[in-house]
Design an enzyme around this catalytic site. Sequence first.
Site, PDB file in Angstrom:
ATOM      1  CE  LYS A 127      -0.688 -11.572   1.681  1.00  0.00           C
ATOM      2  NZ  LYS A 127       0.457 -11.078   0.845  1.00  0.00           N
ATOM      3  CD1 TRP A 139      -2.522   1.626   2.765  1.00  0.00           C
ATOM      4  CD2 TRP A 139      -3.946   0.382   3.956  1.00  0.00           C
ATOM      5  NE1 TRP A 139      -3.633   2.395   3.044  1.00  0.00           N
ATOM      6  CE2 TRP A 139      -4.520   1.647   3.772  1.00  0.00           C
ATOM      7  CE3 TRP A 139      -4.673  -0.583   4.674  1.00  0.00           C
ATOM      8  CZ2 TRP A 139      -5.772   1.989   4.283  1.00  0.00           C
ATOM      9  CZ3 TRP A 139      -5.920  -0.255   5.174  1.00  0.00           C
ATOM     10  CH2 TRP A 139      -6.459   1.011   4.985  1.00  0.00           C
ATOM     11  CG  HIS A 193       6.054 -10.796   7.938  1.00  0.00           C
ATOM     12  ND1 HIS A 193       5.122  -9.781   8.054  1.00  0.00           N
ATOM     13  CD2 HIS A 193       6.088 -11.115   6.608  1.00  0.00           C
ATOM     14  CE1 HIS A 193       4.623  -9.503   6.857  1.00  0.00           C
ATOM     15  NE2 HIS A 193       5.202 -10.293   5.968  1.00  0.00           N
ATOM     16  CB  SER A 217      -5.335 -11.952   2.835  1.00  0.00           C
ATOM     17  OG  SER A 217      -4.407 -11.260   2.058  1.00  0.00           O
TER      18      SER A 217
HETATM   19  P1  PAP Z   1       2.571  -9.220   2.987  1.00  0.00           P
HETATM   20  O1  PAP Z   1       2.494  -9.710   4.401  1.00  0.00           O
HETATM   21  O2  PAP Z   1       2.878 -10.311   2.006  1.00  0.00           O
HETATM   22  O3  PAP Z   1       3.443  -8.022   2.834  1.00  0.00           O
HETATM   23  P2  PAP Z   1       0.254  -7.554   3.179  1.00  0.00           P
HETATM   24  O4  PAP Z   1       0.569  -6.330   2.417  1.00  0.00           O
HETATM   25  O5  PAP Z   1       0.365  -7.517   4.648  1.00  0.00           O
HETATM   26  O6  PAP Z   1       1.074  -8.775   2.596  1.00  0.00           O
HETATM   27  O7  PAP Z   1      -1.244  -7.979   2.864  1.00  0.00           O
HETATM   28  C1  PAP Z   1      -1.776  -7.964   1.587  1.00  0.00           C
HETATM   29  C2  PAP Z   1      -3.235  -7.587   1.753  1.00  0.00           C
HETATM   30  O8  PAP Z   1      -3.331  -6.154   1.872  1.00  0.00           O
HETATM   31  C3  PAP Z   1      -4.070  -7.951   0.556  1.00  0.00           C
HETATM   32  O9  PAP Z   1      -5.368  -8.192   1.075  1.00  0.00           O
HETATM   33  P3  PAP Z   1      -6.459  -9.101   0.324  1.00  0.00           P
HETATM   34  O10 PAP Z   1      -5.797 -10.377  -0.044  1.00  0.00           O
HETATM   35  O11 PAP Z   1      -7.561  -9.304   1.331  1.00  0.00           O
HETATM   36  O12 PAP Z   1      -6.930  -8.317  -0.835  1.00  0.00           O
HETATM   37  C4  PAP Z   1      -4.003  -6.674  -0.274  1.00  0.00           C
HETATM   38  O13 PAP Z   1      -5.029  -6.572  -1.236  1.00  0.00           O
HETATM   39  C5  PAP Z   1      -4.151  -5.650   0.819  1.00  0.00           C
HETATM   40  N1  PAP Z   1      -3.678  -4.328   0.443  1.00  0.00           N
HETATM   41  C6  PAP Z   1      -2.573  -3.999  -0.278  1.00  0.00           C
HETATM   42  N2  PAP Z   1      -2.482  -2.670  -0.418  1.00  0.00           N
HETATM   43  C7  PAP Z   1      -3.557  -2.129   0.218  1.00  0.00           C
HETATM   44  C8  PAP Z   1      -4.029  -0.795   0.393  1.00  0.00           C
HETATM   45  N3  PAP Z   1      -3.391   0.249  -0.115  1.00  0.00           N
HETATM   46  N4  PAP Z   1      -5.166  -0.616   1.098  1.00  0.00           N
HETATM   47  C9  PAP Z   1      -5.840  -1.669   1.611  1.00  0.00           C
HETATM   48  N5  PAP Z   1      -5.451  -2.957   1.475  1.00  0.00           N
HETATM   49  C10 PAP Z   1      -4.321  -3.187   0.781  1.00  0.00           C
END
Ligand code: PAP
Length: 319
Positions: free
Chosen positions: A62, A67, A127, A157
Site C-alpha cells: 500500500k 503506480w 513485498h 490504505s
Molecule cells: P499493493 O501493495 O496492494 O500493490 P499499492 O498499489 O502499493 O497496493 O497501494 C495502493 C495505494 O496506492 C492506494 O492508496 P489509497 O488507499 O490511499 O487510496 C491507491 O489509491 C494508490 N494508488 C494507486 N494508483 C495510484 C496512482 N496512479 N497514483 C497515486 N496513487 C495511486
Amino acid sequence: MESTNSDNQLNSSPEKQKWCIHQSLYEFHGFWFTKAYLETTKRVVETFKPLPTDVILASFPKTGTTWLKALLYSITHRSPHDDTVLTLNHPQELVPSLETNLYVRKRDGETLLHDDVAKKGRILATHAPHQILQDALNSCDCKIVYVTRNPKDTLVSLWHFLQKSKEFEDDPWELEAAVDQFCNGIVPFGPYYDHVLGYREESLSKPHKVLFVTYEELKENPRVHVKRLGEFLGCPFLGESGEEQAEKIVKLCSFEVLSNQEINKSTEFPDSGFPLPYNSFFRRGEVGDHFSCLGDDMIQKIDGVTTLKFHASGFHYGI
Ligand code: PAP
C-alpha cells in the site's frame, strides 16, 4: 540480519501471533506473514534467481506499488505510437508480483507458476523485505526500485484495503487494533519500519543498484522522478521529445487517468486467484489521507514510533 538462504528457518515451524479474530501471522526472520504469503515468500527465497537485466520493484504493501508498476512499465517500454497498454491491462498484471503471481501453486494442482524463462528486461515486483531477499538480490547486477509512503497513510490504505477482502468479511480488523499492530510491527510483511530501513540502507550504500523514492515526492513532482527513474534504469528522457514523453507518462499513470480505465474500475477478480477485485488497488491516492480517519491519539502513537525508528536512525521522514 544474517544471510537467510542457507539456514534452517526455511523449514522450521514459525512463531505465530494472533492478528485478527480468526487470522494469524507467522514470523520469518523477524518479519510477519499471512500463511499464504509465508509459503510463497519462502518459495521465492529458496528459488528466485534474478537476471542482471531484471528490474525489481520492491515495496511494503500500500505504498504505491500499483503506480510504480504502471510507471516502470511505461518508462521501460516507451513507444510513441502505443498508448493502449495501460488502457487494456491492469498494472498488477503488467508487472507480476513474485509472491502473489509467480511463486504460487495453482488452485487446481501442484504446478508452480514461477517464471524461470530467461527473458531480458523483466519487471518483477515483491513485498519481501531486503533482509530476507538480499542473497538473491545481491547475486547479480539487477536494478531495484523501492517505493515507500508515509506510515500513517500506508496503514490507513492497508486498513481500507483489507476491509474489502472476502477473507475479512466475518473478521473485521478494528482500526484501533490496526494502529497498535502496525506500531508493534505485526502486520503482513511488517515491521513496516524495518522493511523501509532495509531497502533505504541498501540504496545509500549502493545508489547505482537501488533507487529509493517516496510516494510523496512522486506526487509533488512526478516529472522529475519519472526522469530520475529513466536515468537510473538506463533509458533516460533526452531532449525536447524526452521531456514530452516524460510528461505523457506522468499523465497516463496519474491516479485520475489510471483509476478511470475500464479494467482498473472492474469489479471482477483477477485470474491469479487474488481475493480482491481489480478496482481495489485504486481508492483515493492522496497524500495525508490519514487525517480522514485517524484520531489524534492514534497519530501520536504512530508518530512516536516513527521518531524512534526513522528519525533516530537519521531518516527524517514520516511525520
Ligand atoms: P499493493 O501493495 O496492494 O500493490 P499499492 O498499489 O502499493 O497496493 O497501494 C495502493 C495505494 O496506492 C492506494 O492508496 P489509497 O488507499 O490511499 O487510496 C491507491 O489509491 C494508490 N494508488 C494507486 N494508483 C495510484 C496512482 N496512479 N497514483 C497515486 N496513487 C495511486
